[in-house]
Design an enzyme around this catalytic site. Structure first.
Site, PDB file in Angstrom:
ATOM      1  N   ARG A  26      97.740  96.352  41.778  1.00 18.90           N
ATOM      2  CA  ARG A  26      96.579  95.664  41.195  1.00 18.90           C
ATOM      3  C   ARG A  26      97.002  94.581  40.213  1.00 18.90           C
ATOM      4  O   ARG A  26      96.304  94.340  39.222  1.00 18.90           O
ATOM      5  CB  ARG A  26      95.638  96.650  40.500  1.00 18.90           C
ATOM      6  CG  ARG A  26      94.977  97.631  41.429  1.00 18.90           C
ATOM      7  CD  ARG A  26      93.859  96.954  42.211  1.00 18.90           C
ATOM      8  NE  ARG A  26      93.202  97.880  43.099  1.00 18.90           N
ATOM      9  CZ  ARG A  26      92.071  98.507  42.817  1.00 18.90           C
ATOM     10  NH1 ARG A  26      91.453  98.285  41.683  1.00 18.90           N
ATOM     11  NH2 ARG A  26      91.542  99.344  43.680  1.00 18.90           N
ATOM     12  N   ARG A  30      91.130  92.181  37.648  1.00 20.68           N
ATOM     13  CA  ARG A  30      90.186  91.849  36.576  1.00 20.68           C
ATOM     14  C   ARG A  30      90.781  91.732  35.187  1.00 20.68           C
ATOM     15  O   ARG A  30      90.148  91.208  34.288  1.00 20.68           O
ATOM     16  CB  ARG A  30      89.063  92.892  36.548  1.00 20.68           C
ATOM     17  CG  ARG A  30      88.068  92.694  37.660  1.00 20.68           C
ATOM     18  CD  ARG A  30      87.249  93.915  37.846  1.00 20.68           C
ATOM     19  NE  ARG A  30      88.111  95.041  38.210  1.00 20.68           N
ATOM     20  CZ  ARG A  30      87.678  96.227  38.515  1.00 20.68           C
ATOM     21  NH1 ARG A  30      86.404  96.491  38.481  1.00 20.68           N
ATOM     22  NH2 ARG A  30      88.529  97.183  38.848  1.00 20.68           N
ATOM     23  N   ARG A  39      85.727  85.415  39.893  1.00 18.70           N
ATOM     24  CA  ARG A  39      84.747  86.470  40.200  1.00 18.70           C
ATOM     25  C   ARG A  39      83.349  86.136  39.695  1.00 18.70           C
ATOM     26  O   ARG A  39      82.352  86.642  40.196  1.00 18.70           O
ATOM     27  CB  ARG A  39      85.208  87.797  39.603  1.00 18.70           C
ATOM     28  CG  ARG A  39      85.969  88.681  40.527  1.00 18.70           C
ATOM     29  CD  ARG A  39      85.176  89.178  41.726  1.00 18.70           C
ATOM     30  NE  ARG A  39      84.526  90.453  41.468  1.00 18.70           N
ATOM     31  CZ  ARG A  39      83.230  90.658  41.499  1.00 18.70           C
ATOM     32  NH1 ARG A  39      82.409  89.660  41.737  1.00 18.70           N
ATOM     33  NH2 ARG A  39      82.727  91.856  41.278  1.00 18.70           N
ATOM     34  N   ASP A  75      91.791  94.418  50.254  1.00 19.21           N
ATOM     35  CA  ASP A  75      91.424  95.770  49.841  1.00 19.21           C
ATOM     36  C   ASP A  75      91.665  96.742  50.990  1.00 19.21           C
ATOM     37  O   ASP A  75      91.553  96.357  52.159  1.00 19.21           O
ATOM     38  CB  ASP A  75      89.958  95.829  49.414  1.00 19.21           C
ATOM     39  CG  ASP A  75      89.656  97.108  48.638  1.00 19.21           C
ATOM     40  OD1 ASP A  75      90.114  97.211  47.484  1.00 19.21           O
ATOM     41  OD2 ASP A  75      89.009  98.005  49.185  1.00 19.21           O
ATOM     42  N   TYR A 152      86.977 108.001  52.463  1.00 16.82           N
ATOM     43  CA  TYR A 152      85.892 107.045  52.170  1.00 16.82           C
ATOM     44  C   TYR A 152      84.840 107.057  53.273  1.00 16.82           C
ATOM     45  O   TYR A 152      83.639 106.999  53.003  1.00 16.82           O
ATOM     46  CB  TYR A 152      86.436 105.626  51.987  1.00 16.82           C
ATOM     47  CG  TYR A 152      86.982 105.399  50.592  1.00 16.82           C
ATOM     48  CD1 TYR A 152      86.122 105.163  49.527  1.00 16.82           C
ATOM     49  CD2 TYR A 152      88.343 105.445  50.338  1.00 16.82           C
ATOM     50  CE1 TYR A 152      86.609 104.974  48.241  1.00 16.82           C
ATOM     51  CE2 TYR A 152      88.849 105.248  49.065  1.00 16.82           C
ATOM     52  CZ  TYR A 152      87.972 105.013  48.015  1.00 16.82           C
ATOM     53  OH  TYR A 152      88.452 104.838  46.746  1.00 16.82           O
TER      54      TYR A 152
HETATM   55  O1  CP3 Z   1      97.268  95.303  44.112  1.00 16.15           O
HETATM   56  C1  CP3 Z   1      96.737  94.186  44.191  1.00 16.15           C
HETATM   57  O2  CP3 Z   1      96.657  93.409  43.238  1.00 16.15           O
HETATM   58  C2  CP3 Z   1      96.251  93.729  45.542  1.00 16.15           C
HETATM   59  C3  CP3 Z   1      94.858  93.941  45.833  1.00 16.15           C
HETATM   60  C4  CP3 Z   1      94.287  95.343  45.973  1.00 16.15           C
HETATM   61  C5  CP3 Z   1      92.935  95.639  45.636  1.00 16.15           C
HETATM   62  N1  CP3 Z   1      92.683  96.922  46.009  1.00 16.15           N
HETATM   63  C6  CP3 Z   1      91.989  94.686  45.050  1.00 16.15           C
HETATM   64  C7  CP3 Z   1      90.720  95.155  44.493  1.00 16.15           C
HETATM   65  C8  CP3 Z   1      94.853  96.515  46.473  1.00 16.15           C
HETATM   66  C9  CP3 Z   1      96.274  96.786  46.908  1.00 16.15           C
HETATM   67  C10 CP3 Z   1      93.813  97.499  46.500  1.00 16.15           C
HETATM   68  C11 CP3 Z   1      94.015  98.858  47.029  1.00 16.15           C
HETATM   69  C12 CP3 Z   1      92.929  99.827  46.934  1.00 16.15           C
HETATM   70  N2  CP3 Z   1      91.576  99.615  47.058  1.00 16.15           N
HETATM   71  C13 CP3 Z   1      93.101 101.226  46.803  1.00 16.15           C
HETATM   72  C14 CP3 Z   1      94.442 101.922  46.731  1.00 16.15           C
HETATM   73  C15 CP3 Z   1      95.041 101.810  45.376  1.00 16.15           C
HETATM   74  C16 CP3 Z   1      94.311 102.595  44.351  1.00 16.15           C
HETATM   75  O3  CP3 Z   1      93.804 101.978  43.407  1.00 16.15           O
HETATM   76  O4  CP3 Z   1      94.288 103.821  44.467  1.00 16.15           O
HETATM   77  C17 CP3 Z   1      91.844 101.835  46.782  1.00 16.15           C
HETATM   78  C18 CP3 Z   1      91.546 103.318  46.621  1.00 16.15           C
HETATM   79  C19 CP3 Z   1      90.888 100.805  46.950  1.00 16.15           C
HETATM   80  C20 CP3 Z   1      89.419 100.955  47.054  1.00 16.15           C
HETATM   81  C21 CP3 Z   1      88.708 100.226  46.001  1.00 16.15           C
HETATM   82  N3  CP3 Z   1      88.557  98.847  45.948  1.00 16.15           N
HETATM   83  C22 CP3 Z   1      88.040 100.767  44.879  1.00 16.15           C
HETATM   84  C23 CP3 Z   1      87.963 102.250  44.556  1.00 16.15           C
HETATM   85  C24 CP3 Z   1      87.489  99.704  44.178  1.00 16.15           C
HETATM   86  C25 CP3 Z   1      86.558  99.803  42.997  1.00 16.15           C
HETATM   87  C26 CP3 Z   1      87.224 100.248  41.763  1.00 16.15           C
HETATM   88  C27 CP3 Z   1      87.932  99.107  41.113  1.00 16.15           C
HETATM   89  O5  CP3 Z   1      89.086  99.261  40.766  1.00 16.15           O
HETATM   90  O6  CP3 Z   1      87.262  98.076  40.967  1.00 16.15           O
HETATM   91  C28 CP3 Z   1      87.865  98.500  44.823  1.00 16.15           C
HETATM   92  C29 CP3 Z   1      87.564  97.114  44.417  1.00 16.15           C
HETATM   93  C30 CP3 Z   1      88.760  96.219  44.186  1.00 16.15           C
HETATM   94  N4  CP3 Z   1      89.879  96.147  44.962  1.00 16.15           N
HETATM   95  C31 CP3 Z   1      88.871  95.238  43.148  1.00 16.15           C
HETATM   96  C32 CP3 Z   1      90.091  94.570  43.340  1.00 16.15           C
HETATM   97  C33 CP3 Z   1      90.638  93.412  42.556  1.00 16.15           C
HETATM   98  C34 CP3 Z   1      87.826  94.949  42.070  1.00 16.15           C
HETATM   99  C35 CP3 Z   1      86.763  94.153  42.674  1.00 16.15           C
HETATM  100  C36 CP3 Z   1      86.021  93.338  41.648  1.00 16.15           C
HETATM  101  O7  CP3 Z   1      86.509  92.254  41.320  1.00 16.15           O
HETATM  102  O8  CP3 Z   1      84.965  93.778  41.211  1.00 16.15           O
END
Ligand code: CP3
Length: 344
Positions: A26, A30, A39, A75, A152
C-alpha cells in the site's frame, strides 16, 4: 530496462545484495497527499481504470520514498467485477459484493471471462508503469489468492469469523472445490497477463487465510494456491503473502513462492527457521510502528535486520499495508534506516 541484478530481484533469488531492498505494501495510497488530491476528483475504481493515472500513482511513491520496487496501483478485487457479482467500493464499509456466492448454483452463475479482455486496463497500466519507471526499479504485479478472494465473494465484504466461507468449505465441498478451481484458473491467467505486459515479479495476497486451522488450510486451500503458483510463468519471482499465519508457515511454504511474506506477530528469525532457508522472506514491521518517533522506528528496523542475520533473501517490508494516517516523513525515515543499517 531494469537490470536483472537489481537488489530487489536478486533478493527474490536469495542472492547477495549491497543492502536489504525495501518496499511497502500500500505504498501508493491515502497517506500520500498526491493520492488524496487525485481521489478528490476520481473514485477509486475510476483511478484503477485509468492506466495513465494508475501509472502516475504507482511511480509517485518510488520517487518520494526511495523504495526498491514499485507495486502496480490496482486492487485484488478487480478480478471479481467481470464475474458479474456487483463490486462496489462504498465510502464507509470498504468493498462490497452485491451478489454473494452461497451455493453451487451461485458458483455456476459466475460469468466466465477472459482476463486479457475484461481487465485490459490493468495490463495497459502495467505497460505505462514500465515506461514511467524507466528502469529505475522493478515493477511488482499482484493478485489475491483463491481463499481471500473466495471469502469476499461468499461474505460480500470483510468478515470477522468467516462463518459463511467456512460453512461452504465444510458443508458443500463440491461448491467449494468448483469455486476455488475457477479462481485458481482465472488468477493464473491474470497474473501471467500482467507478466506478459511487463510485471517483473508478482505477489499473491492471501491476507485473510490466517483465520484457518492448519488442517483446514491443507485440505481446503493449499491445493488451489499451489495450482495458482505452479501455473505462473517460470523465472518470475513469486511472493506469497499472508497475515496471522505463524502457525501455517510450513504449509504456506509447501503451497509455493520464492519469498514468503510474514506479519509482525511472529519474529522474523523464528519464521525463517520454520520456513527453511531455501526460501526468501519478506517483512515484517508493524505498520503502526510508523507512528513512533524516527528514533524508535530506526531501533525497530535494526531489530528486524538483526533477526534476518544478513542472510541473502530478505526483503524488508511492513507486515501489512501502510495505514492511511501514516506520516510520510516517517515512511521515508524507515526506508533510509533500512538502507543505512543493512549496507554491507
Ligand atoms: O500496495 C499498493 O500500493 C498497490 C495497490 C493495492 C491496493 N489494494 C489499493 C487500494 C494493493 C496491492 C491492494 C491489495 C488489497 N486490496 C488487499 C490485500 C492486502 C491487504 O491489505 O490485506 C485487500 C484485502 C484488498 C481489498 C480492499 N481494497 C479493501 C479491504 C479496501 C478498503 C479498505 C482500505 O484500505 O481502503 C480496498 C480499497 C483500496 N485498495 C484502496 C487502495 C489505495 C483505498 C481506496 C480509496 O482510495 O478509497
Amino acid at each position: 530496462m531494469t537490470s536483472p541484478n537489481h537488489p530487489f530481484l536478486a533478493a527474490c533469488r536469495r542472492e547477495k545484495t549491497p543492502y536489504t531492498p525495501v518496499w511497502l505494501m500500500r505504498q501508493a495510497g491515502r497517506y500520500m497527499q498526491e493520492y488524496r488530491k487525485l481521489r478528490a476528483e476520481f473514485s477509486f475504481l475510476e483511478l484503477c481504470k485509468r492506466p495513465d493515472l494508475a501509472a502516475e500513482i504507482t511511480v509517485t511513491p518510488v520517487k518520494r520514498l526511495g523504495v526498491d520496487a514499485a507495486i502496480l496501483f490496482a486492487d485484488i478485487l478487480l478480478i471479481l467485477e467481470p464475474m458479474g457479482v456487483g463490486l462496489e467500493y462504498s465510502k464507509d464499509d470498504g468493498p462490497v459484493i452485491h451478489n454473494q456466492v452461497r451455493s453451487r448454483t451461485g458458483v455456476e452463475q459466475l460469468v466466465e471471462f477472459e482476463p486479457a479482455e475484461a481487465l485490459s486496463f490493468v495490463f495497459e497500466a502495467v505497460r505505462k508503469c514500465r515506461v514511467a519507471l524507466d528502469g529505475r526499479v522493478p515493477l511488482i504485479g499482484f493478485a489475491g489468492a483463491p481463499f481471500t478472494l473466495a471469502s469476499y465473494l461468499i461474505e460480500g465484504g470483510g468478515s470477522r469469523n468467516y462463518l459463511r466461507t467456512k460453512k461452504m468449505m465444510y458443508t458443500d465441498p463440491g461448491a467449494w472445490r468448483a469455486l476455488m478451481e475457477r479462481l485458481a484458473h482465472a488468477l493464473a491467467k491474470y497474473l501471467n497477463a500482467q507478466i506478459a505486459a511487463g510485471a517483473q515479479a508478482v505477489q499473491l495476497f492471501d491476507s485473510w487465510v490466517g483465520c484457518l486451522a492448519p488442517d483446514d488450510y491443507e485440505r481446503y486451500v493449499l491445493p488451489y494456491t499451489r495450482a495458482t503458483i505452479a501455473a505462473i510463468t517460470p523465472g518470475v519471482p513469486v511472493i506469497h503473502f499472508s497475515t496471522g499465519t505463524a502457525g501455517l508457515l510450513r504449509l504456506l511454504r509447501a503451497a509455493g513462492g520464492d519469498v514468503i511474506g510474514v506479519d509482525w506477530r511472529v519474529d522474523l528469525d523464528a519464521a525463517w527457521e520454520r520456513l527453511g532457508y531455501d526460501v526468501g522472506i519478506q517483512g515484517n514491521l508493524d505498520p503502526v510502528a510508523l507512528f513512533a518517533s524516527p528514533k524508535e522506528i530506526r531501533r525497530k528496523v535494526a531489530e528486524i535486520l538483526k533477526r534476518a542475520g544478513g542472510r541473502p533473501g530478505h526483503i524488508f517490508n511492513l507486515g501489512h499495508g501502510v495505514l492511511p494516517e501514516t506520516p510520510v516523513e516517517n515512511v521515508i525515515a524507515m526506508v533510509e534506516a533500512v538502507h543505512e543499517l543493512s549496507a554491507r
